[in-house]
Structures are given as structure tokens and as C-alpha cells.
Design a protein around this motif. Structure first.
Motif, PDB file in Angstrom:
ATOM      1  N   ILE A 119       0.858  -1.183   0.000  1.00 21.81           N
ATOM      2  CA  ILE A 119       0.000   0.000   0.000  1.00 21.81           C
ATOM      3  C   ILE A 119       0.890   1.227   0.000  1.00 21.81           C
ATOM      4  N   ILE A 120       0.312   2.374  -0.329  1.00 27.78           N
ATOM      5  CA  ILE A 120       1.092   3.609  -0.344  1.00 27.78           C
ATOM      6  C   ILE A 120       1.392   4.035   1.094  1.00 27.78           C
ATOM      7  N   ASP A 121       2.673   4.214   1.376  1.00 28.22           N
ATOM      8  CA  ASP A 121       3.111   4.651   2.701  1.00 28.22           C
ATOM      9  C   ASP A 121       3.364   6.157   2.730  1.00 28.22           C
ATOM     10  N   HIS A 122       3.975   6.667   1.678  1.00 31.83           N
ATOM     11  CA  HIS A 122       4.238   8.100   1.539  1.00 31.83           C
ATOM     12  C   HIS A 122       4.083   8.478   0.069  1.00 31.83           C
ATOM     13  N   GLY A 123       3.733   9.724  -0.173  1.00 33.53           N
ATOM     14  CA  GLY A 123       3.665  10.222  -1.537  1.00 33.53           C
ATOM     15  C   GLY A 123       2.328  10.039  -2.206  1.00 33.53           C
ATOM     16  N   SER A 124       1.241  10.026  -1.428  1.00 35.54           N
ATOM     17  CA  SER A 124      -0.074   9.758  -2.010  1.00 35.54           C
ATOM     18  C   SER A 124      -0.541  10.862  -2.959  1.00 35.54           C
TER      19      SER A 124
ATOM     20  N   TYR B  78      13.941   4.248   7.537  1.00 31.11           N
ATOM     21  CA  TYR B  78      13.997   4.388   6.081  1.00 31.11           C
ATOM     22  C   TYR B  78      12.888   5.310   5.578  1.00 31.11           C
ATOM     23  N   ALA B  79      11.684   5.127   6.086  1.00 30.75           N
ATOM     24  CA  ALA B  79      10.556   5.963   5.649  1.00 30.75           C
ATOM     25  C   ALA B  79      10.828   7.432   5.943  1.00 30.75           C
ATOM     26  N   GLU B  80      11.441   7.723   7.068  1.00 35.92           N
ATOM     27  CA  GLU B  80      11.780   9.104   7.409  1.00 35.92           C
ATOM     28  C   GLU B  80      12.823   9.657   6.437  1.00 35.92           C
ATOM     29  N   MET B  81      13.814   8.825   6.098  1.00 34.35           N
ATOM     30  CA  MET B  81      14.815   9.233   5.124  1.00 34.35           C
ATOM     31  C   MET B  81      14.181   9.490   3.761  1.00 34.35           C
ATOM     32  N   TRP B  82      13.261   8.591   3.353  1.00 35.58           N
ATOM     33  CA  TRP B  82      12.597   8.748   2.054  1.00 35.58           C
ATOM     34  C   TRP B  82      11.858  10.078   1.990  1.00 35.58           C
ATOM     35  N   HIS B  83      11.193  10.434   3.079  1.00 38.17           N
ATOM     36  CA  HIS B  83      10.461  11.704   3.115  1.00 38.17           C
ATOM     37  C   HIS B  83      11.415  12.876   2.900  1.00 38.17           C
ATOM     38  N   SER B  84      12.568  12.843   3.549  1.00 43.14           N
ATOM     39  CA  SER B  84      13.558  13.915   3.373  1.00 43.14           C
ATOM     40  C   SER B  84      14.085  13.942   1.941  1.00 43.14           C
TER      41      SER B  84
ATOM     42  N   MET C  86      14.117  16.264  -3.661  1.00 43.21           N
ATOM     43  CA  MET C  86      13.928  16.081  -5.090  1.00 43.21           C
ATOM     44  C   MET C  86      12.779  16.910  -5.647  1.00 43.21           C
ATOM     45  N   SER C  87      11.800  17.235  -4.812  1.00 44.00           N
ATOM     46  CA  SER C  87      10.603  17.935  -5.284  1.00 44.00           C
ATOM     47  C   SER C  87      10.917  19.301  -5.898  1.00 44.00           C
ATOM     48  N   ASN C  88      12.071  19.848  -5.580  1.00 50.04           N
ATOM     49  CA  ASN C  88      12.455  21.148  -6.137  1.00 50.04           C
ATOM     50  C   ASN C  88      13.374  21.038  -7.342  1.00 50.04           C
ATOM     51  N   LYS C  89      13.658  19.807  -7.746  1.00 47.94           N
ATOM     52  CA  LYS C  89      14.570  19.614  -8.863  1.00 47.94           C
ATOM     53  C   LYS C  89      13.821  19.645 -10.198  1.00 47.94           C
ATOM     54  N   PRO C  90      14.397  20.295 -11.205  1.00 49.89           N
ATOM     55  CA  PRO C  90      13.755  20.303 -12.526  1.00 49.89           C
ATOM     56  C   PRO C  90      13.694  18.900 -13.107  1.00 49.89           C
TER      57      PRO C  90
ATOM     58  N   ILE D 285      21.839  12.600   2.532  1.00 49.82           N
ATOM     59  CA  ILE D 285      20.504  12.177   2.973  1.00 49.82           C
ATOM     60  C   ILE D 285      20.389  10.658   2.999  1.00 49.82           C
ATOM     61  N   ILE D 286      20.911   9.986   1.988  1.00 52.62           N
ATOM     62  CA  ILE D 286      20.694   8.539   1.842  1.00 52.62           C
ATOM     63  C   ILE D 286      21.827   7.677   2.410  1.00 52.62           C
ATOM     64  N   LYS D 287      22.839   8.283   3.008  1.00 57.40           N
ATOM     65  CA  LYS D 287      24.078   7.569   3.350  1.00 57.40           C
ATOM     66  C   LYS D 287      23.854   6.326   4.206  1.00 57.40           C
TER      67      LYS D 287
END
Length: 224
Positions: free
Chosen positions: A95-100, A132-138, A143-147, A193-195
Motif C-alpha cells: 500500500i502507499i506509505d508516503h507520496g499519495s 527508512y521511511a523518514e529518510m525517504w520523506h527527506s 527532489m521535489s524542487n529539482k527540474p 541524505i541517503i548515506k
């Protein structure tokens, strides 16, 4: 909604894609089917397995999926197709956890031109899932501001408690091109962020090979 994803190994991509389409068109006539997409791998990073295709099917409920699955097993027309697909894939139900707010299934799996779809398969122990979910959110905020970034959705397994299920999340992210994707991830900020999870995922850069909509919706679209 329930997302049923199959990570598929095959030595004959065109044949497997045709078999997938036949099965998915059967599913598209079943109650509760929302959308189906077949993604073809064009490049891999850190792969643990050699998956050539990824199937992403969305259902309104798990009961609808289970009923459709049983109907497919009982359908005489699929007798020769299902055995060819058996054993070629790793199944994931989530199911969708984040990014709905980003969800191609909402509009029947609509595509955005020649976009690149990142299939990010995450292997974790259950105890590391929250971090991991917290890292994904960050990472998603970054990324949301990247072209060229279209959006992403993190899907969490519905069977996290099973030790045999190493895949705890599948992240689907879309970019206008893989070149834009690589430019965005190859930065000190993103690497920081992902280290803590850099060794826990396999990336399958993919293109959309096929999209299937519910049969009724498809027939109405053709009639207009």
C-alpha cells in the motif's frame, strides 16, 4: 488501494510482455481493477537480481485482487499463459506509505510522455523500516524542487512481519529523463541524505512499455 507488483526475470522480453498483456487485459475486466503498467528495465544500479520487467497493477481492495487472481487460475483462455509466467517473478503486495499526492493509478496509470520510471527495490529488516521511511520523506522533499522531477510514491509491503520477505518497500519515482535523474542524485546533499541506506536498495531505471486501463473505461474512451 492495493498495489500488486511483480519483478520479472526473463530471457525473452517481447514474449513475456505479450503474455503479461494477455493476463492484464483479463484482469482489466474484473471488478476492482484500477490500472496496470508494465515497465521495461533500461539500466540497473546495485541489482541483487536481474529483473527485466516490472508489473504494477492497482486494485481497489485486496479482496478484489484475490478474486481476480482465482478467476485467472480458472480461466480456460489463460491455461497456456500462466505456466509460462510462473516462477519468473518476485511478487510484492503493498500500500502507499508516503507520496499519495503523486499516484498514476488515480488517472488510470496515465503516462507523462517518454518519462523514466525509477523502480527502487529496498531490502531491509523490519526494525529499520521506520528510519527508512523518514529518510525517504527527506529525500522526496529534496527532489521535489529539482527540474524534471515528476513525483514519487513509496509502497510498503503488507507482509513486513515475514522474515522471508526481504523487500520491505518499493519506491516508484518518475523523471523526465534518466539524464536529469542522474544529475539530481549526484550531489553531496542527496548523498548525505541517503548515506545510512545506500547499500539497501537496487535501482531499475525503466521505461513504460504498456498501460492497461479498466475494460469499461477503455471501451468508453474508444467510443468518444
Amino acid at each position: 488501494m492495493i498495489f500488486v507488483m511483480d519483478l520479472i526475470k526473463t530471457v525473452n522480453v517481447p514474449e513475456t510482455a505479450r503474455d503479461w498483456e494477455e493476463v492484464c487485459r483479463f484482469f482489466s475486466r474484473q471488478p476492482g481493477f484500477v490500472s496496470g503498467r508494465l515497465l521495461e528495465t533500461i539500466q540497473t544500479l546495485h541489482p541483487k537480481e536481474d529483473y527485466k520487467l516490472t508489473s504494477v497493477c492497482c486494485w481497489e481492495t485486496d479482496n478484489a485482487w484475490q478474486a481476480a487472481r482465482q478467476a485467472a487460475k480458472n480461466d480456460a483462455g489463460l491455461t497456456n499463459v500462466l505456466p509460462k509466467l510462473a516462477g519468473k517473478f518476485c511478487a510484492f503486495k503493498g500500500i502507499i506509505d508516503h507520496g499519495s499526492e503523486y499516484n498514476p493509478a488515480k488517472d488510470g496509470g496515465a503516462d507523462h510522455g517518454d518519462q523514466m520510471v525509477l523502480v527502487d527495490v529496498i531490502y531491509l529488516t523490519e526494525g529499520r523500516m521506520k528510519a527508512y521511511a523518514e529518510m525517504w520523506h527527506s529525500a522526496n522533499l529534496y527532489m521535489s524542487n529539482k527540474p524534471g522531477y515528476i513525483g514519487a510514491c513509496l509502497h510498503v509491503t503488507t507482509n513486513a512481519e515475514k522474515d522471508s520477505n526481504k523487500i520491505k518497500y518499493i519506491n516508484l519515482a518518475e523523471w523526465e529523463s534518466k539524464e536529469i535523474f542522474f544529475a539530481s542524485v549526484d550531489t553531496p546533499e542527496f548523498i548525505e541524505i541517503i548515506k545510512d541506506f545506500k547499500n539497501d536498495f537496487s535501482l531499475f531505471l525503466s521505461k513504460v512499455a504498456k498501460t492497461i486501463k479498466p475494460a469499461v473505461e477503455h471501451m468508453m474512451a474508444e467510443a468518444t
